[in-house]
Scaffold this active site. Sequence first.
Site, mmCIF file in Angstrom:
data_model
loop_
_atom_site.group_PDB
_atom_site.id
_atom_site.type_symbol
_atom_site.label_atom_id
_atom_site.label_comp_id
_atom_site.label_asym_id
_atom_site.label_seq_id
_atom_site.Cartn_x
_atom_site.Cartn_y
_atom_site.Cartn_z
ATOM 1 N N TYR A 14 -38.123 32.446 19.561
ATOM 2 C CA TYR A 14 -36.724 32.037 19.796
ATOM 3 C C TYR A 14 -35.978 31.710 18.509
ATOM 4 C CZ TYR A 14 -38.380 27.097 20.619
ATOM 5 O OH TYR A 14 -38.927 25.857 20.564
ATOM 6 N N GLU A 15 -34.661 31.613 18.653
ATOM 7 C CA GLU A 15 -33.739 31.487 17.497
ATOM 8 C C GLU A 15 -33.872 32.672 16.548
ATOM 9 O OE1 GLU A 15 -31.664 29.405 18.077
ATOM 10 O OE2 GLU A 15 -32.691 27.929 19.323
ATOM 11 N N GLY A 16 -34.052 33.849 17.124
ATOM 12 C CA GLY A 16 -34.244 35.046 16.312
ATOM 13 C C GLY A 16 -35.721 35.277 16.098
#
Lengths: 596, 596
Positions: A442-444
């Site tokens: 997550y978050e890229g």
Amino acid sequence: MGQYVAPLRDMQFVLHELLHVEEELKQLPKHAELDADTINQVLEEGGKFASSVLFPLNHAGDREGCRLDKATHAVTTPKGFKEAYRQYVEGGWPALSCDPDYGGQGLPLVVNNSFYEMVNAANQAWTMYPGLSHGAYECLQAHGTPEQKQLYLPKLVSGEWTGTMCLTEAHCGTDLGLLRTKAEPAADGAYSITGGKIFISAGEHDMAENILHLVLARLPDAPAGTKGISLFLVPKFIPAAGGTPGARNPITCGAIEEKMGIHGNATCQMNLDGATGWLIGEPNRGLQAMFVMMNAARLGVGMQSLGLTEVAYQNAVTYAKDRLQMRSLSGPKAPDKPADPIIVHPDVRRMLLTARAWAEGGRAFSSYVALMIDRELNHPDEEVRKDAADQVALLTPIVKAFLTDNGFAAASEALQVYGGHGYIAEWGMEQFVRDARINMIYEGTNTIQSLDLLGRKVLMDNGAKLRKFGAQIQAFVEEHGTDEAMSEFITPLADIGDKVTKLSMEIGMKAFQNQDEVGAAAVPYLRVVGHLVFAYFFARMAKIALDKQDSGDSFYKAKLATARFYFARLLPETAMLIRQARSGAASLMALDADLF
Amino acid sequence: MGQYVAPLRDMQFVLHELLHVEEELKQLPKHAELDADTINQVLEEGGKFASSVLFPLNHAGDREGCRLDKATHAVTTPKGFKEAYRQYVEGGWPALSCDPDYGGQGLPLVVNNSFYEMVNAANQAWTMYPGLSHGAYECLQAHGTPEQKQLYLPKLVSGEWTGTMCLTEAHCGTDLGLLRTKAEPAADGAYSITGGKIFISAGEHDMAENILHLVLARLPDAPAGTKGISLFLVPKFIPAAGGTPGARNPITCGAIEEKMGIHGNATCQMNLDGATGWLIGEPNRGLQAMFVMMNAARLGVGMQSLGLTEVAYQNAVTYAKDRLQMRSLSGPKAPDKPADPIIVHPDVRRMLLTARAWAEGGRAFSSYVALMIDRELNHPDEEVRKDAADQVALLTPIVKAFLTDNGFAAASEALQVYGGHGYIAEWGMEQFVRDARINMIYEGTNTIQSLDLLGRKVLMDNGAKLRKFGAQIQAFVEEHGTDEAMSEFITPLADIGDKVTKLSMEIGMKAFQNQDEVGAAAVPYLRVVGHLVFAYFFARMAKIALDKQDSGDSFYKAKLATARFYFARLLPETAMLIRQARSGAASLMALDADLF
């Protein structure tokens, strides 16, 4: 059922002996008065909160998970989470690094960052509830109108309300340009927002009286793709007069996901059925506004994995000292016992030291980046701010990807120390592995981080940011190049520095011919640069430890041993990575998609 | 909810084109009549059973898990498991490679091995119920009395009864010398056995009418340590006249473990309260008898991870072709769609090809080892049997550790291909990761495997077994050394062969000084030798593929691409591993245990 003790001594070492934060902060008017004792006191208190309040809820929260009442859309968090959150609010922790204008305590991010390592180590799933608020706070502070700030920031700072980031939709995660949620102009400058979001961490819960959702959506006339996305503030309850929660806004949780880990956190599918929202920043510039949040979140994800690395390490050490099994190959070490404690076995030590080195290196590195953010935000000299911003831009994707890869590997090694018991839930080790796995996504995803590093941060400015950071390393190499005692660290550091320079140029040349060369090299490239950074910080820490090794404080002996382990056992990964990064796109692209 | 298609084409390639099993088996009187068509037919049917019966139960079985009724000690397996087992028995699958004297079909292990890859790919947790029977069968066949064989083997072969291995106790797993379970002589040559066992896979269930527990325990006069352990057969129901299950024996399940994965399999704490058992083999020689089972089990664990590697790969490929997200960096590949399928991205391909290469290499290698076991068991020439036995001894720990490390990594890469969806239970990918994690632990942790390889199999005979296998590789290198088209494979193969030789000698020399050098080097050493073996099999497969690349069958193009990927991207791990293995014990042993 496991333990967590805040690594205060190592944090103090990093902040004061390695980074000299007191002196550094004197250059930032906002933090010039802060002294080391205050910092240490805050961290000590924070450590107590993490160990005594949050850690005891971690395993039970994993087993219990969150529950959704489909009729009322209400989410119940695991037993104790709500009470812990009340204590967190009462302790003033949400306000730690927030602006005093909105009720914050105004401490630097470098202190908040250490606090976040501890609360994440103790309970990542719980920490994500207030953790998301922090992003919302930063985004509103940077892009909100004065009225929005006045209305919402004090509530986020006090922790009365929490925040979320509503980006992902079922058909788009990485590729936000595809998103479909619509925002139609409504009365009084507000918007009516309709659509579905998924993977919304802390999207609904029972811990705070209101939730501020930051939602990406499209205006009616918006261009296609990423240039047509706007950011909206959509409160769960629309603030009434006096700022108390008023009418329920139709942004509701339709389902919570069954996941591999972080079960204590509610990962929500959110439905917006004409929910009322207000534009944050300019129309169609939502992604830029959101990036403020994302950068902070990326550092935050690194801290999640750093915390897991530390707590997994601590538990594995305890087990390795207690568990009696087999004799040392070099002769019995505890002849009075039926077998030796397994910490005598070299490979058990390899697993423990791997986790330890990832933790210590990650702590030094991420604290440095947090300090650079403080400098970027608060230094009076624009040149210095710009230089710090460049470092933060360069290093943030490395904190996110390198620390989360390492954290998953460390948690898995720590599990392995337990043998079969590591696989059993009650020992708690397998939870660390499951929790750690999300941080690589997550978050890229870590692939996205690597493309950000290699494509945007290195190649786009022809290596300028990297060279600047490299010059800092080079200066250290030159300063200690003639110091005999340091040669075991300086020689390999200089070597990996040269290799990064050559590798960057080589990939840059290949990318002129074929952009796929960037994608083919990016993931191993990021890890090579991660090692350069770790080698640099371990060399700096080793220098301090060498100078103090006869001080009688065994901390420095241990630091030196960990640094030596890092150079002997972990840095050699670069020999593999450089070959992989140089092997190019051909072997990846040769196979027709149909033949997979 | 996912898919599994048996990789029959690749299995046929391995068995017929690479290993020429039909010819090989002609040399073994017992299997001389077996032809390729029969083998293919068996595998085709086995694949259907795996895909249509077992795979649909895999995800649901994980979610549901097993339930223990504490009052009756009965364990209920997940919905459908029992019925699938009935179909398995009716299909005659338990008998596949068993002795026709006891109702078996007498097929070679190399065929059974491929069958086991498929059933493990489809449902590892389910497969562990009959999988454990196999070990009991082999152990009884090797060490049982004629009466024991007559009474029990037909029941195991038919699948009416299943088996277990009861080794581990709470205070001892790796170190069985510490075990405490007691066996007292009782009437009629039987023993009364009392103690507690943990981690007993398939220790109790509702799938078969009886369970044969093989239990390690100590006789009253037994010497301490591993030389005082005896092996007993302890049936859940003591066979009555006519071989039907009679009186319930007091060996009962006291609890089932909550685990990270393989939830569909009951991992039992077993209590023996004066349970009646019969000695298998000689008193105090239980470990030796058990080792027959353990070696087969170690190969079996390798097959579990090979199966998981394949099924994780297949699902990730499907997702990567379906999921539209971002454009290719080298220009749009599906301009008619809103984004390109993610299989266009080099790093997605890296993840997919990693899993693919681990699967294809593992299939070739493990099939070879299974064939060597057939040769060891059935070749008329004692010299040949001895040579095959040496190869099996050398290669078994590599199958176990290398394939299970790779399987966990592959499942994790395959999960990553899904981005956030990979973390969500309903997609099934996170189960593969959780299930794969146990394989690195049980049947001897991978550290234990590495010590077995380096300490026992390599250093103990001064490298004789390794040299013999190396000579086979050397012969291949020399045969194709002048073939221009093969040089891209032969050059790195010869290189890694040389490096293994040097590394083995170097560690051997160091071990004379300090036995901890063995423990310090063992884990990376095993992986280096694993790569040597994979490089050898990929080079052999590449040779076949090169010869047939213009045949019009795209299978060979794909094989060649995978082999090239292996050499470009995976073999370079050896550059890291060799440095790690050579770095020695010093950096591991320097830190005092107190300072961890």
